[in-house]
Design a protein around this motif. Sequence first.
Motif, short mmCIF file in Angstrom:
data_model
loop_
_atom_site.label_atom_id
_atom_site.label_comp_id
_atom_site.label_asym_id
_atom_site.label_seq_id
_atom_site.Cartn_x
_atom_site.Cartn_y
_atom_site.Cartn_z
N PRO A 43 35.47 46.82 35.61
CA PRO A 43 35.54 45.42 36.02
C PRO A 43 34.54 44.52 35.30
CG PRO A 43 34.13 46.59 37.53
CD PRO A 43 34.58 47.59 36.50
N TRP A 44 33.89 45.04 34.24
CA TRP A 44 32.73 44.34 33.70
C TRP A 44 33.09 42.99 33.07
CZ3 TRP A 44 30.17 47.11 36.57
CH2 TRP A 44 30.33 48.51 36.63
N THR A 45 34.26 42.88 32.46
CA THR A 45 34.63 41.59 31.88
C THR A 45 34.89 40.54 32.96
OG1 THR A 45 36.93 42.31 31.73
CG2 THR A 45 35.56 42.61 29.77
N GLU A 46 35.06 40.97 34.21
CA GLU A 46 35.25 40.01 35.30
C GLU A 46 33.97 39.24 35.61
OE1 GLU A 46 37.95 40.90 38.64
OE2 GLU A 46 37.82 42.99 37.93
N PHE A 47 32.83 39.75 35.14
CA PHE A 47 31.57 39.03 35.34
C PHE A 47 31.46 37.83 34.40
CE2 PHE A 47 30.49 43.07 37.30
CZ PHE A 47 29.64 42.70 38.34
N ALA A 48 32.28 37.77 33.36
CA ALA A 48 32.20 36.66 32.40
C ALA A 48 32.62 35.36 33.05
CB ALA A 48 33.08 36.97 31.19
N GLU A 49 31.96 34.27 32.68
CA GLU A 49 32.27 32.98 33.28
C GLU A 49 31.98 31.85 32.29
OE1 GLU A 49 29.07 31.53 36.14
OE2 GLU A 49 28.79 33.71 36.29
N SER A 50 32.46 30.69 32.63
CA SER A 50 32.27 29.51 31.78
C SER A 50 30.80 29.14 31.69
CB SER A 50 33.07 28.34 32.35
OG SER A 50 32.67 27.11 31.74
#
Length: 384
Positions: free
Chosen positions: A134-141
């Motif tokens: 799920p690590w890419t789910e931590f990415a944000e604007s």
Amino acid sequence: MAGSPFESLEKTLEKHIPPVELKDVRRILFGNDTKKLELSQCAVEAALERDFELQGCMFEAGQEQLRQPRIVRVGLIQNAIVLPTDAPVMEQITALHRRVGEVVEVAAMCGVNIVCFQEAWTMPFAFCTREKMPWTEFAESAEEGPTIRFCQELAKKYNMIVVSPILERDEVHGDTLWNTAVVVSNSGAVLGKTRKNHIPRVGDFNESTYYMEGNTGHQVFQTQFGKIAVNICYGRHHPLNWFMYSMNGAEIIFNPSATVGELSEPMWPIEARNAAIANHCFTCAINRVGTEHFKNEFTSADGKKAHQDLGYFYGSSYVAAPDGSRSPGLSRTRDGLLVAELDLNLTRQINDKWGFKMTGRYDMYAQELTKAVQDDFKPNIVKE
């Protein structure tokens, strides 16, 4: 903590070296002594209650006739993750916001003007696993994500510049991911962002699996409290990276990192300090603490058996000055806040004394580097 037998180099020296010799040992290892910065009792008590280390130090400059001292206080925050790595993503982010927020509150009690968090502070440093979810789910604007909104609130509330390194999702350019530091002004506005220039390819630190090399160059941010830059993690191994931030006018260069013991600890006390000396600026090295365990085993490209953690993050965050002095490091094992009071006049004073930039011969190196990157380059070797 496994692999972390002692809390800090400084405390070990104090424990085992006779006091009469300790002063010279510290002078040789750490440069001129920094003065202890006295912090308010309410801040000391709050840090104790919230279970993190609090240190304060001062870097003074000589008195000048034509300029008043240019005093700024920086805060470096190192911390372990709060929840297990398999906790729901938003719960992990929220818990880290809460933890870092309570440390920033103490930084405000200490009069901090600029605070910087560690690399990818809103998540476990999961890039070693080579898993996407799920690590890419931590990415944000970097402009309007929940972490930036959180930092904007802190900046406005405490009249503080906030440097927030995150995993950035760039939706404008096809959901590209970047390792990014966002600089939020004390007004609450997003002043800008800078992206990690150098991507490691060292065993499990092959971070190009996740994000691209940065494309923002060597931006320097003019703030109310001085000109600052952010050299993210692996960029500290590249002298030209520090150099270009300095050439663009940086007076303080932050180095938010996430690095483990076996990989780089012998380099850690040296690199940011060398950069401060060579570039006539202040440098702030920040590293997380703790060991992060992952559900699935992974290997480290070293022939050893698969494992579920990368090792221990050894903290030891510190500040270095252009005169070669440096602060004591924070603990290798505990969350911490290092408050350093800097007189930015020291940058020009050391430049005038040593003149590294004036004697740099940059035109010569520019010509030789231009030749060295060409396909038909031949090394300048003289043979009999």
